[in-house]
Structure formats: C-alpha cells, structure tokens
Design an enzyme around this catalytic site. Structure first.
Site, PDB file in Angstrom:
ATOM      1  N   HIS A  43     118.011  26.396  98.582  1.00 21.30           N
ATOM      2  CA  HIS A  43     117.220  26.566  97.359  1.00 21.30           C
ATOM      3  C   HIS A  43     117.859  27.602  96.438  1.00 21.30           C
ATOM      4  O   HIS A  43     117.205  28.123  95.538  1.00 21.30           O
ATOM      5  CB  HIS A  43     115.783  26.944  97.724  1.00 21.30           C
ATOM      6  CG  HIS A  43     115.148  25.883  98.568  1.00 21.30           C
ATOM      7  ND1 HIS A  43     114.480  24.811  98.021  1.00 21.30           N
ATOM      8  CD2 HIS A  43     115.139  25.698  99.914  1.00 21.30           C
ATOM      9  CE1 HIS A  43     114.064  24.016  99.012  1.00 21.30           C
ATOM     10  NE2 HIS A  43     114.461  24.531 100.167  1.00 21.30           N
ATOM     11  N   GLY A  50     138.864  47.997 115.531  1.00 20.76           N
ATOM     12  CA  GLY A  50     137.473  48.239 115.132  1.00 20.76           C
ATOM     13  C   GLY A  50     136.644  46.969 115.065  1.00 20.76           C
ATOM     14  O   GLY A  50     135.530  46.897 115.586  1.00 20.76           O
ATOM     15  N   LYS A  80     135.460  54.680 115.646  1.00 17.63           N
ATOM     16  CA  LYS A  80     136.685  54.671 116.451  1.00 17.63           C
ATOM     17  C   LYS A  80     137.486  55.950 116.188  1.00 17.63           C
ATOM     18  O   LYS A  80     137.918  56.618 117.099  1.00 17.63           O
ATOM     19  CB  LYS A  80     137.510  53.418 116.121  1.00 17.63           C
ATOM     20  CG  LYS A  80     138.754  53.313 116.942  1.00 17.63           C
ATOM     21  CD  LYS A  80     139.519  52.036 116.710  1.00 17.63           C
ATOM     22  CE  LYS A  80     140.857  52.137 117.433  1.00 17.63           C
ATOM     23  NZ  LYS A  80     141.741  51.018 117.190  1.00 17.63           N
ATOM     24  N   GLU A 116     139.163  41.034 106.985  1.00 15.81           N
ATOM     25  CA  GLU A 116     139.970  42.227 107.257  1.00 15.81           C
ATOM     26  C   GLU A 116     141.156  41.856 108.157  1.00 15.81           C
ATOM     27  O   GLU A 116     142.225  42.456 108.075  1.00 15.81           O
ATOM     28  CB  GLU A 116     139.123  43.331 107.910  1.00 15.81           C
ATOM     29  CG  GLU A 116     139.840  44.671 107.943  1.00 15.81           C
ATOM     30  CD  GLU A 116     138.911  45.847 108.255  1.00 15.81           C
ATOM     31  OE1 GLU A 116     138.475  46.553 107.330  1.00 15.81           O
ATOM     32  OE2 GLU A 116     138.616  46.050 109.452  1.00 15.81           O
ATOM     33  N   GLU A 128     132.325  57.913 105.272  1.00 15.59           N
ATOM     34  CA  GLU A 128     130.901  57.554 105.187  1.00 15.59           C
ATOM     35  C   GLU A 128     130.156  58.003 106.445  1.00 15.59           C
ATOM     36  O   GLU A 128     129.089  58.608 106.380  1.00 15.59           O
ATOM     37  CB  GLU A 128     130.742  56.024 105.046  1.00 15.59           C
ATOM     38  CG  GLU A 128     131.271  55.446 103.751  1.00 15.59           C
ATOM     39  CD  GLU A 128     132.735  55.011 103.837  1.00 15.59           C
ATOM     40  OE1 GLU A 128     133.488  55.580 104.653  1.00 15.59           O
ATOM     41  OE2 GLU A 128     133.115  54.122 103.056  1.00 15.59           O
TER      42      GLU A 128
END
Ligand code: F6P
Length: 517
Positions: free
Chosen positions: A368, A251, A193, A337, A199
């Site tokens: 499990h 976002g 955005k 968030e 990153e």
C-alpha cells in the site's frame, strides 16, 4: 571473474525469454529452480533465467571454486586480505573441539550465557541488589542491527528482561531508551568490536553519568562485548563483565559471537544455542552440498546475476512476517557494507554492478506504499519475499491471507496483465524469489541468517572483491571528527571547502541561540 566468462554470461541474459514464456515452454522449471534446505523453501523460478544461463552460472561457480572458498572460510583462513585478517565467523557456532578458533569462541559464549542467565534469574543484579528489569544495548552497525533484528524476530520466545537498543549519536535515541528506566534496575551492554566508535562511546559515557548520578558504583551496571578487552577495562568495565570476541570476526558477521548477548538475555542460553545450531546446520549445508542444490550458493548466483548481469541496481527485501520487519535494515549492512565496492582484490575495477541497493519494508504494508512502482514503474526491481509457512497460532486466517498475498504479488510481478487501457496494463516479467521458512523458530532464523552471510561472501568471490573490509566508511569518520572539532571551537572557518558555508551557518546559529557562548 575472468572478463571473457563475464561477458559471455552477460550475453546469455539477452536470450532469456519473458517469464510467462519460460513457464509455458518448461513446466519443470519450478523443480530445478527450487531448493529445500535446513527448513527453508527457496523458490527462484520467477527469476529471469533460462536453463542455458542457469548451467553457465553453475559452471562459473565451479570455475571460481566457491566451495573451496567456503571451506577456507570454515577453517578461518586469511580471506580479508586488505586487513590481513582471518575470516572465522563460522567457528563461532562450530563444536568447540573442531578448531582452536572454535574453542576460543565457545569459552566466551559460555561466559556470555552464564552472565545472561544470571541477569534473567536475578543472580546477576544491580549494586543495590535489585534485579535488572531493563537491558540497554549501546552499539551501532554490526553491534546493533543483528541483535536488534533477532530480538524482534524471536519476541514470541522471549521471557527475559526488556531489552532496548540505542545506536544513534542523536541524543533522542538514548533519551527514548532511558524513558521509564531506573538506574538501579538498568543494565547497559556496551557492544563495540573496537570500543572506540564515536557514537557508541559518546552514548556509553552519557549512560555512565546517568547511572552514576544515582548509583556511584556504576560498573556493576555495565557489561562489554568487544574484541578490545584492554580498552574496555581501561574505560572501567569489570573483568568478569567483559565478554570478548576476536579480530577474526567482522562486525557485520558478529551476531553469533558475544555480540548476541542481548539476545541471550531475552531468550535464554538454551534458545540461543538453538539459534547457533541453525546457523551451524546451514554452514554444513553450504560446505557439503553440490552446487545445484546449495541454497546460499544459488541465492548468491541469483543476486549476482541481477546486479552484475541484468544490471538491476536495487533489490527489495520484503518480509511477509511482521516479526522479521528489521530484516531489511540488517541486510543493508550485511550486503552493502560487504559488497558495496568498485575494485577487486587485484586493485582493478570490478566487471558489472557490485552490491545492489537493499531496501524494503514488511508486507503487506509495502503493497500500500511502493508496490505501485514495483508493478508499473520504469525501473525493474527484483523482489525477495521472505515469509513463513507456520502461522503464529493467534489468527490462522490472517496468516493464510498473508501468504496468499506473497503468491499474488509474485505472480502479478512475473505474469503481468494485458489490458486495452495502457494505465491498466502490467508489463510483467518482473523477477522475484520466495524464501519461506517452515516456522520462525530460533533454529530456522539461525539458518536464514547464515544463508545470507554465505550468499554475501559468495557474491564477493564471484565479483573478485574482498567482502570483509569496509574502507569506504573511514573518510566520513575522519571528516566528522574534523567538523566536530571546528564546531566545538565555535570559530567560523575561512578555508575554502565545499562545506565551510554550512559549518559557518551552524556555528553562527548556535551562537544566536546562545548555546556556545
Ligand atoms: O561503520 C563501520 C563499522 O566499523 C561497522 O563495520 C561496524 O559494524 C560498526 O562500525 C561498529 O563498529 P564497532 O563494533 O567497532 O563499534
């Protein structure tokens, strides 16, 4: 919510009898606690709620006027008050003629579909004329989780190129995606955005170098999905490959915008329209349906009741659908968030718990691993079973077993078992819901996602918070830049902070390993 109303609701939870007793005294319980809408069958009857609490909750939703807020959201009003922004994601899937926001969105969606269908047919290809065989989406948070979850969920209708998702700053993520890919036949989608996220931009720059090494005219191999077109163009994205969305789309609410581009590459424009159609169907249901039959509203009331009134700190979302295995990760961002906050829009502390910790793993695998704790542990964890009625057609017997396990687990949690040996006793009275789609089609998945989007917003309104900002992620981002600058300088820090010993250890060990010398 008004403190008096909140405390009276909380008091009502004390009077709720155990689930076995509730079912014994009111056999009609399943009827008033089950909703069918948009191909989704939602069974809330094994929640810790009685008729009095149910009616009080419905009343509180009326008092807060949740449906008026939904209508405002549909109109794209400024509901994100701390950022002074419109909240318009419902316009992304509304008819183009319905509003100026919808018109803006539909123009970009048509561009995205044309581009993606070009990629699928080979009409949009690499600079050497070869068809794209691999599409790698580089994005994080809302620019990754939704498209990655949907791509996996709809893999049965996939008929496009291989699509991979890279989000992590850890180089291992991009390394893995590049393995087996070839620059000439790889298309990167930089989904962001802001087009500034650390990153994403770091990975995008590395991807650009990787393409450039073999294909100097790298820009043909990059598409952007962003609300900051000018930044993307400056970075070198070509104008005709820059898909836009808008600051009025948060976002984590952007899946139905051009952020869905990788999904369109996989399933095609027509199927993506079906997906959006399912979202629009749920939007219409949410805005027009009375409180007691309104699926997202009832879902929100159950989640809010569990976190704020019963004070259950977590919720386990267990998809009994292998293809929906990324749903918990997607919901972690959407829920936590949005609603992981402590103060309301009035700046005062919120009454009761806000966002639960959302976690989960596909069933039956979870059975499990951690179901022991769900059945006999000291904490009560509400469980949301998400499943489908239709089998995939490859093994109907397996599907019957899958669904049988949903029924069994839900009943075991609620009814428990008394036994003379304490370690073989199940306390029971552990709440769960079942959200069952008739089938895992693009349309139904769209409705499911829109249900969660609206539920999250409604929970926010019940709590009196702004679900559309995320100030809580900012501090860590700033400190990461500071720490990265210190690491890059290679000098140890004298200043006394809580983390300077750790930073100095890292810097010194890098020197020993002679990376920074
Ligand atoms: O982590 C904060 C956040 O802003 C999320 O809200 C968002 O989905 C993510 O980062 C990615 O942001 P962008 O799409 O701007 O790269």
């Amino acid at each position: 919510m008004d403190a008096e109303v909140f405390h009276s609701l909380k008091n009502l939870t004390q009077g709720v009898a155990p689930l076995t007793e509730l079912f014994r005294t009111d056999p009609s319980r399943s009827q008033w606690l089950t909703i069918d809408a948009c191909g989704i069958h939602a069974d809330f009857s094994r929640q810790r709620i009685n008729k009095t609490l149910y009616e009080a909750l419905l009343h509180s939703a009326e008092v807060v006027d949740v449906r008026a807020s939904l209508r405002k959201m549909m109109a794209g009003d400024v509901l994100n008050v701390t950022e002074d922004r419109r909240v318009g994601h419902m316009a992304l899937r509304a008819p183009a003629t319905s509003s100026s926001l919808a018109q803006q969105a539909s123009g970009q969606l048509e561009r995205a579909k044309a581009l993606a269908d070009g990629v699928r047919s080979g009409a949009v290809c690499g600079v050497t004329g070869k068809q794209f065989a691999t599409v790698i989406n580089i994005g994080i948070g809302g620019s990754d989780l939704g498209p990655a979850m949907v791509t996996r969920a709809l893999r049965r209708v996939a008929n496009g190129p291989v699509v991979k998702f890279v989000s992590n700053i850890d180089a291992a993520d991009l390394d893995e995606a590049l393995h087996g890919a070839h620059p000439e036949t790889t298309l990167f989608v930089v989904s962001s955005k802001t087009f500034t996220t650390l990153e994403t931009m770091h990975n995008a720059e590395r991807a650009r170098r990787w393409v450039q090494a073999s294909v100097p005219d790298w820009a043909h191999h990059f598409i952007a999905a962003t609300s900051h077109a000018e930044v993307a163009l400056n970075w070198g994205i070509q104008k005709d490959r820059c898909l836009e969305f808008f600051d009025w789309v948060g976002g984590r609410f952007s899946l139905s915008s051009v952020i869905g581009f990788p999904v369109i590459c996989v399933i095609g424009g027509d199927q993506f329209s079906e997906f959006l159609g399912g979202m629009a169907e749920m939007d219409h249901h949410a805005v027009t349906t009375s409180t007691e039959h309104n699926l997202p509203l009832m879902h929100a009331l159950m989640w809010w009741m569990n976190s704020a009134l019963h004070s259950f700190p977590t919720v386990a979302v267990i998809p009994y659908s292998h293809d929906l295995s990324r749903l918990p990760a997607y919901l972690q961002q959407l829920v936590m968030e949005s609603n992981g906050k402590s103060v309301g829009v009035d700046g005062r502390s919120v009454l009761g718990g806000t966002s639960p910790v959302v976690w989960g793993e596909a069933g039956t695998n979870g059975q499990h691993a951690f179901f022991q704790m769900l059945h006999q542990g000291t904490q009560v964890v509400p469980v949301e079973f998400v499943t489908t009625a239709a089998s995939l057609g490859t093994d109907d017997a397996a599907h019957d077993l899958l669904f049988a396990n949903v029924i069994a687990q839900s009943e075991a949690l609620a009814a428990g078992r008394t036994h003379s040996e304490p370690h073989k006793s199940f306390e029971g009275n552990r709440p769960s819901s079942v959200i069952a789609l008739d089938e895992l089609s693009p349309r139904r998945l769209g409705s499911l996602i829109a249900m969660y989007e609206h539920s999250v917003a409604i929970q926010g309104w019940l709590m009196g918070i702004n679900s559309f900002d995320q100030w809580g992620v900012e501090l860590g981002k700033i400190l990461a830049v500071n720490a990265a600058t210190a690491i890059a300088s290679g000098a140890s820090r004298d200043e006394q902070t809580m983390t300077h010993p750790l930073l100095n250890w890292y810097v010194s060990i890098q020197k020993k390993m002679s990376r920074n010398q």
